[in-house]
Design an enzyme around this catalytic site. Structure first.
Site, PDB file in Angstrom:
ATOM      1  CB  CYS A  40      -3.973   4.763  -4.340  1.00 14.62           C
ATOM      2  SG  CYS A  40      -5.052   3.655  -3.413  1.00 14.62           S
ATOM      3  CB  THR A  87      -0.905   0.035   1.252  1.00 11.99           C
ATOM      4  OG1 THR A  87      -1.437   1.345   1.437  1.00 11.99           O
ATOM      5  CG2 THR A  87      -0.150  -0.352   2.505  1.00 11.99           C
ATOM      6  CG  ASN A  88       1.348   4.003  -3.115  1.00 13.72           C
ATOM      7  OD1 ASN A  88       2.452   4.347  -3.501  1.00 13.72           O
ATOM      8  ND2 ASN A  88       0.551   3.231  -3.837  1.00 13.72           N
TER       9      ASN A  88
END
Length: 235
Positions: A196, A83-84
């Protein structure tokens, strides 16, 4: 082959892309029946999302650090946070484990540098677009970062949580994202980061002439490369 530690579930929709893409890279590199050695811990995203929007970042760090410790205990040689947004707490996670973290912003910055991109647009959650934990990492690599205007940031954020993280793909949302991407290009962005890990489900390079950098694909490829550093292809 090194064992890749995946800290996933944020959301599971994009984590499944990591698993698939990493294994495709390993298959392409080694042939035959080879697949990646992976230790995966998938969290309950509802709990994480609630804490994110309450601003309780230390609590999210505590949850993810425990999960990362479990991944390390399972034999992982390095950690990939799938995940960012949750790279916001990557330093706290890193302090609690003895294996390195393969940072998604560093991998993305390397891809941008290799292409000669010095000014980039960024799409992601509001946290990623508005806080400096991600943009400052890119700036450290010599990359100038543009983000959308406030109303567009809200639209991008809303689509991520209310649609993409729940597996919903809406053509109207794709049109909005393409409009925002092209607006960033008009402001001088040479390319746009899909910052994202779910955005790749909605927008691809076929939707726009603006160069797109898919952080999921970049991160997954770098993870496979790291795992295969000492491996040779099989005849």
């Amino acid at each position: 082959m090194k064992t890749i530690g995946l800290l996933g579930g944020m959301s599971w929709e994009s984590t499944s892309l990591y698993y698939h893409q990493i294994n495709e890279h390993v298959k392409a590199a080694l042939g035959g029946l080879h697949s990646a050695k992976i230790a995966l811990y998938s969290v309950d995203f509802a709990e994480i999302e609630r804490l994110q929007h309450q601003g309780l970042w230390q609590e999210t760090a505590d949850i993810l650090a425990k999960a990362a410790q479990a991944v390390e205990a399972a034999g992982a040689d390095f950690l990939v946070i799938c995940t960012n947004t949750m790279h916001k707490v990557a330093p706290e996670i890193s302090q609690q484990i003895g294996i390195p973290v393969l940072h998604i912003a560093d991998a993305t910055a390397m891809a941008l540098q290799n292409a000669g991109v010095t000014r980039v647009g960024l799409l992601g959650t509001r946290f990623t677009m508005e806080q400096d934990f991600y943009t400052s990492r890119l700036v450290e690599h010599g990359i100038d970062v543009l983000v959308p205007q406030d109303a567009d940031r809200e639209r991008v954020h809303q689509v991520i949580y209310q649609e993409l993280c729940q597996g919903r793909i809406d053509p109207a949302s794709r049109q909005d994202y393409v409009r925002i991407i092209e607006s960033l290009a008009e402001q001088g962005a040479q390319a746009v980061i899909l910052g994202c890990t779910e955005i790749t489900m909605l927008v691809s390079q076929t939707d726009t002439t603006v160069p797109l950098y898919d952080t999921t694909a970049i991160h997954a490829a770098k993870a496979a490369e790291r795992a295969l550093e000492i491996c040779e292809p099989t005849n």
